[in-house]
Design a protein around this motif. Structure first.
Motif, mmCIF file in Angstrom:
data_model
loop_
_atom_site.group_PDB
_atom_site.id
_atom_site.type_symbol
_atom_site.label_atom_id
_atom_site.label_comp_id
_atom_site.label_asym_id
_atom_site.label_seq_id
_atom_site.Cartn_x
_atom_site.Cartn_y
_atom_site.Cartn_z
ATOM 1 N N SER A 153 20.296 -65.864 22.619
ATOM 2 C CA SER A 153 19.560 -65.024 23.574
ATOM 3 C C SER A 153 18.251 -65.653 23.956
ATOM 4 O O SER A 153 17.650 -66.357 23.149
ATOM 5 C CB SER A 153 19.167 -63.683 22.931
ATOM 6 O OG SER A 153 20.212 -62.783 22.972
ATOM 7 N N GLU B 194 20.821 -53.496 27.551
ATOM 8 C CA GLU B 194 21.523 -54.680 28.060
ATOM 9 C C GLU B 194 22.240 -54.335 29.357
ATOM 10 O O GLU B 194 23.047 -53.392 29.397
ATOM 11 C CB GLU B 194 22.537 -55.160 27.014
ATOM 12 C CG GLU B 194 23.126 -56.519 27.281
ATOM 13 C CD GLU B 194 22.093 -57.638 27.279
ATOM 14 O OE1 GLU B 194 21.723 -58.067 28.391
ATOM 15 O OE2 GLU B 194 21.647 -58.077 26.195
ATOM 16 N N GLN C 175 25.122 -59.577 19.083
ATOM 17 C CA GLN C 175 24.265 -59.374 20.258
ATOM 18 C C GLN C 175 23.691 -57.975 20.123
ATOM 19 O O GLN C 175 24.143 -57.030 20.743
ATOM 20 C CB GLN C 175 25.051 -59.557 21.565
ATOM 21 C CG GLN C 175 24.154 -59.545 22.800
ATOM 22 C CD GLN C 175 23.067 -60.602 22.742
ATOM 23 O OE1 GLN C 175 23.351 -61.791 22.628
ATOM 24 N NE2 GLN C 175 21.803 -60.191 22.773
ATOM 25 N N SER D 199 21.430 -56.107 21.100
ATOM 26 C CA SER D 199 20.438 -55.686 22.096
ATOM 27 C C SER D 199 20.115 -54.200 21.987
ATOM 28 O O SER D 199 20.957 -53.398 21.587
ATOM 29 C CB SER D 199 20.973 -55.967 23.496
ATOM 30 O OG SER D 199 21.330 -57.308 23.628
ATOM 31 N N GLN E 22 23.278 -65.280 16.997
ATOM 32 C CA GLN E 22 22.919 -64.559 18.224
ATOM 33 C C GLN E 22 22.282 -65.582 19.175
ATOM 34 O O GLN E 22 21.323 -66.257 18.837
ATOM 35 C CB GLN E 22 21.947 -63.397 17.970
ATOM 36 C CG GLN E 22 21.466 -62.772 19.291
ATOM 37 C CD GLN E 22 20.929 -61.345 19.175
ATOM 38 O OE1 GLN E 22 21.641 -60.444 18.741
ATOM 39 N NE2 GLN E 22 19.677 -61.134 19.576
ATOM 40 N N GLY F 18 18.019 -69.847 21.361
ATOM 41 C CA GLY F 18 17.752 -69.479 22.745
ATOM 42 C C GLY F 18 16.580 -70.246 23.292
ATOM 43 O O GLY F 18 15.796 -70.841 22.550
ATOM 44 N N LYS G 148 16.453 -57.912 23.207
ATOM 45 C CA LYS G 148 17.598 -58.535 22.513
ATOM 46 C C LYS G 148 17.516 -58.295 21.004
ATOM 47 O O LYS G 148 18.404 -58.675 20.262
ATOM 48 C CB LYS G 148 17.656 -60.043 22.793
ATOM 49 C CG LYS G 148 17.561 -60.426 24.274
ATOM 50 C CD LYS G 148 18.827 -60.108 25.028
ATOM 51 C CE LYS G 148 18.736 -60.578 26.485
ATOM 52 N NZ LYS G 148 19.925 -60.254 27.258
ATOM 53 N N GLY H 273 25.324 -58.529 29.339
ATOM 54 C CA GLY H 273 25.420 -59.330 28.114
ATOM 55 C C GLY H 273 26.501 -60.383 28.223
ATOM 56 O O GLY H 273 27.563 -60.287 27.599
ATOM 57 N N THR I 252 26.473 -63.174 26.970
ATOM 58 C CA THR I 252 26.681 -63.840 25.678
ATOM 59 C C THR I 252 27.809 -63.158 24.898
ATOM 60 O O THR I 252 28.505 -63.803 24.122
ATOM 61 C CB THR I 252 25.390 -63.815 24.850
ATOM 62 O OG1 THR I 252 24.924 -62.463 24.811
ATOM 63 C CG2 THR I 252 24.328 -64.704 25.438
#
Ligand code: UDP
Length: 413
Positions: free
Chosen positions: A228, A314, A309, A311, A226, A258, A234, A317, A319
């Motif tokens: 983020s 969101e 991801q 989340s 992941q 991240g 997240k 997103g 990503t």
């Protein structure tokens, strides 16, 4: 800025998509367009503005990008706005709104000449939104571009911000159900990625392998990743919980990577929580990356068997889009803009809990052919919907709408 020209995108999106943009932009040549947000690095908005400005200029518009500056006290307030817009009950005091308005006023002293003279001003998110109140002699159209999921905002925050954004000529949201009751036109424009950026361009297998080696990640075990900012929305802790649920049944590694964003003061505290949650598990890699680690992120996404991801809220997103573009199956939180991208069982999986995420991870890792098929569909879906040429076209169309009496038409309706 990436400094690429539109012609370079023809190989990805086709020459027709590019010539369509040129045709639309012919009517906007010389238009002064200013985008304002609150950070040059970190987060999806900056990611988009890095390609959008050069490409608007390549089309003959006169586009520029400005950033509002402020102290921690200001970014603490605007992070509260962000959390409130996404539904968290947060404090909102008079001294907070004073800090906000005062900081934006200081920025207005610097930006006023440029903003008042612009034909189109795009204000991203709440951080710079108050600028409109301070540019009384504006001649252009001002558009509020709201990125987070504001479908169920915390009322106290929204009531305050609504008074500010109601004065704009239009607003833009990423999804229909984010739209709000506002006295102006609301456009739905989904974000997009730049397929030729350092973040998304093809990489040699060697570079991907070297990136894993640099962080001590094994190339022989599946990697779950992941990417983020360290932000509670997240749900990095939920990802660790999902991974822990797998432990006895699946041999895999988890990477949570991240950095921060200069406009996000909560990153360090969340990072510490994540370190604590991962403590003692040498299959979990927590990587704090610098803001320009685009190739590293690209390589980590490419090295992944599955991208997560998870989340809890969101706006979109990016990503998710980035991973889908790289042909990866994505397991995403069943929220906001992730639902625009992941069509359950087709372009990835939507999950509502760590247990759900663990189930899908286990299922996918046992079926490599299924992973490949989902990844392929996901890439095609991004190519058709979430690349920058579609996004640019929608921005041009919005501006042209104003030029051709959008407001009058709306009043007639
Ligand atoms: N990103 C990055 N470095 C990081 C974390 C994220 O460059 O340490 C990038 C990520 O690749 C994506 C963007 O920042 O392009 C995040 O956008 P997204 O819409 O996923 O989330 P946001 O941070 O805007 O809430």
């Amino acid at each position: 800025m990436n400094g690429k020209s539109l012609a370079q995108y023809e190989e990805v999106v086709g020459s027709v998509a590019v010539s369509q943009l040129r045709q639309l932009a012919d009517n906007l040549v010389g238009a002064k367009v200013v985008h304002v947000n609150s950070t040059k690095e970190g987060g999806g908005v900056a990611e988009i503005l890095h390609w959008l400005i050069p490409l608007m200029n390549d089309l003959g518009l006169d586009a520029s990008w400005e950033v509002v500056e402020g102290h921690n006290s200001y970014f603490n307030v605007t992070k509260s706005f962000h959390n409130g817009l996404q539904g968290n009950p947060v404090a909102l005091t008079e001294s907070m709104t004073e800090t906000y308005e005062q900081t934006v006023a200081e920025n207005a002293d610097r930006l006023r000449p440029l903003l008042e003279d612009a034909d189109y001003v795009f204000i991203h998110d709440p951080q710079p939104a108050f600028l409109l109140n301070l540019c009384g002699n504006r001649r252009g159209k001002w558009i509020w571009r709201c990125h987070p999921d504001v479908s169920h905002p915390y009322r106290k925050v929204w009531n305050y911000l609504k008074k500010i954004v109601a004065n704009y000529d239009a607003s833009v949201f990423s999804m229909p159900h984010f739209a709000q009751s506002l006295p102006h036109a609301q456009f739905i424009i989904a974000p997009s990625i730049d397929p030729l950026s350092e973040k998304n361009r093809d990489l040699r297998a060697r570079e991907v392998e070297n990136t894993l080696a640099r962080f001590g990640i094994s190339p022989d075990l599946p990697v779950l990743t992941q990417i983020s900012r360290f932000d509670r929305f997240k749900d990095p802790i939920g990802v660790i919980e999902a991974f822990n649920l797998l432990n006895s049944t699946v041999d895999a590694q988890l990477v949570l990577a991240g950095g921060g964003a200069t406009d996000d003061p909560e990153g360090e505290a969340v990072y510490q929580e994540v370190l604590q949650a991962a403590k003692g598990n040498d299959r979990i890699f927590i990587l704090q990356l610098p803001s320009d680690a685009h190739r590293t992120i690209n390589a980590l996404q490419r090295a992944s068997a599955i991208v997560i991801q998870k989340s809890l809220q969101e706006g979109f997103g990016l990503t998710v889009t980035e991973a889908m573009w790289k042909g990866k199956p994505v397991i995403g939180g069943n929220v906001g803009g992730i639902r625009l991208q992941i069509h359950n069982h087709h372009t990835g999986f939507l999950v509502d809990s760590p247990e759900g995420a663990a189930l899908r991870i286990r299922e996918l890792l046992r079926k490599p052919e299924r992973m490949k098929a989902i990844g392929k569909t996901a890439r095609r879906f991004v190519r058709d919907n979430f690349l920058l040429t579609r996004h640019l076209r929608e921005y041009l169309t919005l501006m042209l709408g104003f030029r051709h009496g959008l407001e009058n038409d709306l009043i007639r309706v």
